[in-house]
Design an enzyme around this catalytic site. Structure first.
Site, PDB file in Angstrom:
ATOM      1  N   SER A 148      53.340  28.118  16.586  1.00 44.46           N
ATOM      2  CA  SER A 148      54.512  27.341  17.018  1.00 44.46           C
ATOM      3  C   SER A 148      55.758  27.860  16.324  1.00 44.46           C
ATOM      4  CB  SER A 148      54.346  25.862  16.657  1.00 44.46           C
ATOM      5  OG  SER A 148      55.563  25.168  16.884  1.00 44.46           O
ATOM      6  N   TYR A 162      52.412  19.518  10.413  1.00 42.65           N
ATOM      7  CA  TYR A 162      52.309  20.354  11.624  1.00 42.65           C
ATOM      8  C   TYR A 162      52.978  21.713  11.390  1.00 42.65           C
ATOM      9  CZ  TYR A 162      53.080  21.938  16.438  1.00 42.65           C
ATOM     10  OH  TYR A 162      53.108  22.684  17.592  1.00 42.65           O
TER      11      TYR A 162
HETATM   12  N1  LIG Z   1      54.528  22.087  23.968  1.00 39.49           N
HETATM   13  C1  LIG Z   1      55.211  22.869  23.177  1.00 39.49           C
HETATM   14  O1  LIG Z   1      56.412  23.006  23.324  1.00 39.49           O
HETATM   15  C2  LIG Z   1      54.519  23.623  22.064  1.00 39.49           C
HETATM   16  C3  LIG Z   1      55.315  24.412  21.237  1.00 39.49           C
HETATM   17  C4  LIG Z   1      54.732  25.129  20.228  1.00 39.49           C
HETATM   18  C5  LIG Z   1      53.361  25.092  20.063  1.00 39.49           C
HETATM   19  N2  LIG Z   1      52.605  24.304  20.870  1.00 39.49           N
HETATM   20  C6  LIG Z   1      51.146  24.319  20.648  1.00 39.49           C
HETATM   21  O2  LIG Z   1      50.471  24.436  21.869  1.00 39.49           O
HETATM   22  C7  LIG Z   1      49.188  23.849  21.750  1.00 39.49           C
HETATM   23  C8  LIG Z   1      48.986  22.875  22.893  1.00 39.49           C
HETATM   24  O3  LIG Z   1      49.892  21.793  22.730  1.00 39.49           O
HETATM   25  P1  LIG Z   1      50.542  21.037  23.979  1.00 39.49           P
HETATM   26  O4  LIG Z   1      51.980  21.253  23.931  1.00 39.49           O
HETATM   27  O5  LIG Z   1      49.808  21.369  25.209  1.00 39.49           O
HETATM   28  O6  LIG Z   1      50.316  19.528  23.540  1.00 39.49           O
HETATM   29  P2  LIG Z   1      49.349  18.433  24.143  1.00 39.49           P
HETATM   30  O7  LIG Z   1      49.638  18.231  25.571  1.00 39.49           O
HETATM   31  O8  LIG Z   1      49.451  17.291  23.201  1.00 39.49           O
HETATM   32  O9  LIG Z   1      47.928  19.089  24.035  1.00 39.49           O
HETATM   33  C9  LIG Z   1      47.196  19.141  22.854  1.00 39.49           C
HETATM   34  C10 LIG Z   1      45.858  19.727  23.190  1.00 39.49           C
HETATM   35  O10 LIG Z   1      45.062  19.782  22.003  1.00 39.49           O
HETATM   36  C11 LIG Z   1      43.834  19.158  22.259  1.00 39.49           C
HETATM   37  N3  LIG Z   1      43.367  18.444  21.065  1.00 39.49           N
HETATM   38  C12 LIG Z   1      44.099  17.652  20.247  1.00 39.49           C
HETATM   39  N4  LIG Z   1      43.310  17.162  19.277  1.00 39.49           N
HETATM   40  C13 LIG Z   1      42.060  17.646  19.498  1.00 39.49           C
HETATM   41  C14 LIG Z   1      40.818  17.493  18.851  1.00 39.49           C
HETATM   42  N5  LIG Z   1      40.662  16.729  17.778  1.00 39.49           N
HETATM   43  N6  LIG Z   1      39.744  18.143  19.352  1.00 39.49           N
HETATM   44  C15 LIG Z   1      39.868  18.899  20.450  1.00 39.49           C
HETATM   45  N7  LIG Z   1      41.023  19.092  21.116  1.00 39.49           N
HETATM   46  C16 LIG Z   1      42.112  18.459  20.638  1.00 39.49           C
HETATM   47  C17 LIG Z   1      44.085  18.173  23.387  1.00 39.49           C
HETATM   48  O11 LIG Z   1      42.893  17.963  24.085  1.00 39.49           O
HETATM   49  P3  LIG Z   1      42.511  16.577  24.830  1.00 39.49           P
HETATM   50  O12 LIG Z   1      43.700  15.646  24.698  1.00 39.49           O
HETATM   51  O13 LIG Z   1      42.249  16.973  26.229  1.00 39.49           O
HETATM   52  O14 LIG Z   1      41.319  16.090  24.130  1.00 39.49           O
HETATM   53  C18 LIG Z   1      45.121  18.885  24.210  1.00 39.49           C
HETATM   54  O15 LIG Z   1      44.535  19.745  25.150  1.00 39.49           O
HETATM   55  C19 LIG Z   1      49.129  23.199  20.375  1.00 39.49           C
HETATM   56  O16 LIG Z   1      48.458  24.042  19.463  1.00 39.49           O
HETATM   57  C20 LIG Z   1      50.586  23.064  20.019  1.00 39.49           C
HETATM   58  O17 LIG Z   1      50.790  23.007  18.631  1.00 39.49           O
HETATM   59  C21 LIG Z   1      53.155  23.572  21.873  1.00 39.49           C
END
Ligand SMILES: NC(=O)c1ccc[n+]([C@@H]2O[C@H](COP(=O)([O-])OP(=O)(O)OC[C@H]3O[C@@H](n4cnc5c(N)ncnc54)[C@H](OP(=O)(O)O)[C@@H]3O)[C@@H](O)[C@H]2O)c1
Length: 258
Positions: A148, A162
């Site tokens: 991130s 985080y």
């Molecule tokens: N969105 C952004 O702008 C952004 C920016 C930088 C980095 N990221 C990174 O991208 C990745 C995905 O995030 P997102 O934006 O898609 O957020 P999100 O919609 O909140 O998704 C988080 C994902 O992580 C999974 N997860 C969370 N806790 C878990 C656990 N205990 N065991 C297994 N799976 C778990 C969730 O799975 P379920 O809910 O289906 O169980 C979900 O698929 C993360 O690593 C995040 O840090 C996102």
């Protein structure tokens, strides 16, 4: 030089692949012809994503909670009941925790580090034989860890554990890349800026916050599924076979243009 971005026939895992960024990546890899195993904590989300992707390719959802080493090991074992090799491991599952510094709870450290740092490491460890089996000098196995921008710059998110966890996964990617290069396994971190998922809903919900964010993005917009899938396919295909130990920003220039 005609099939540089071909990933058809490869076997991939996308953790957290039923929702958010992971869902985008799952669909992108399936559409590109990979066989994709994706996880969600919720059985219902696995089945719903399978239903939505029906007819588009080869995939399977596996319910897994990756917040404990036992949960990670159990998922790896389930995968290995079906496959003995793994071409692409995308450690995407992640969680965040935002709170004012005065009330930031201790449990926000253990719980965030467990999912964002320890789980990717444990999964690599458990799946190493399968990664090694898929790997060759011409066509390495690939590990892609989703980091991130918050782990590379001081974003004002009050997400202390985080941000630290993401800096850790960036560095862990380099350490693993150095260790596993001899096995023909590449390890890179993708460093997203801001994408429209539930993790950024608090920013997108307020016009003022969204405008403030977009003013900081040199390319002037949030990321899209194609931006994330494109970089995953690059790192997973022949095109990215000579790239390892890199933290690759996918952020519209937020880090690179500073
Ligand atoms: N969105 C952004 O702008 C952004 C920016 C930088 C980095 N990221 C990174 O991208 C990745 C995905 O995030 P997102 O934006 O898609 O957020 P999100 O919609 O909140 O998704 C988080 C994902 O992580 C999974 N997860 C969370 N806790 C878990 C656990 N205990 N065991 C297994 N799976 C778990 C969730 O799975 P379920 O809910 O289906 O169980 C979900 O698929 C993360 O690593 C995040 O840090 C996102």
């Amino acid at each position: 030089m005609t099939n540089l971005f071909d990933i058809s026939g490869k076997v991939a895992i996308v953790t957290g692949g039923a929702n958010g960024l992971g869902r985008m990546i799952t669909e992108g890899l399936v559409t590109a012809g990979a066989r994709v195993y994706f996880t969600s904590r919720k059985e219902a989300d696995c089945r719903a994503t399978e239903a939505e992707l029906a007819g588009s390719g080869d995939f399977r959802g596996i319910a897994a909670d990756l917040s404990t080493p036992e949960g990670v090991v159990a998922f790896a074992r389930t995968y290995l009941e079906s496959e003995d090799k793994l071409d692409i491991l995308i450690n995407n599952a992640g969680r965040t925790w935002g709170a004012p510094i005065e009330s930031f709870p201790d449990k926000a450290w253990t719980q965030v580090m467990a999912v964002n740092v320890q789980a990717p490491f444990t999964l690599v460890r458990e799946l190493l034989p399968a990664l090694r089996k898929a790997a060759s000098a011409e066509n390495p196995a690939r590990v892609i860890n989703i980091g991130s921008i918050a782990g590379a710059a001081a974003e004002k998110l009050s997400a202390y554990s985080y941000a630290s966890s993401k800096a850790a996964i960036h560095h862990l990617s380099k350490v693993l890349a150095a260790d596993l290069a001899a096995d023909n396994i590449t390890v890179n971190a993708l460093v997203p800026g801001y994408f429209p998922t539930s993790m950024t809903s608090h920013i997108r919900a307020e016009d003022e916050k969204l405008t403030g964010l977009l003013e900081r993005v040199p390319l002037g917009r949030m990321g899209t599924a194609a931006d994330m899938v494109g970089t995953c396919i690059f790192l997973s295909s022949r095109a990215g076979a000579y790239v390892t130990g890199v933290n690759l920003s996918v952020d519209g220039g937020m880090l690179g243009c500073r």
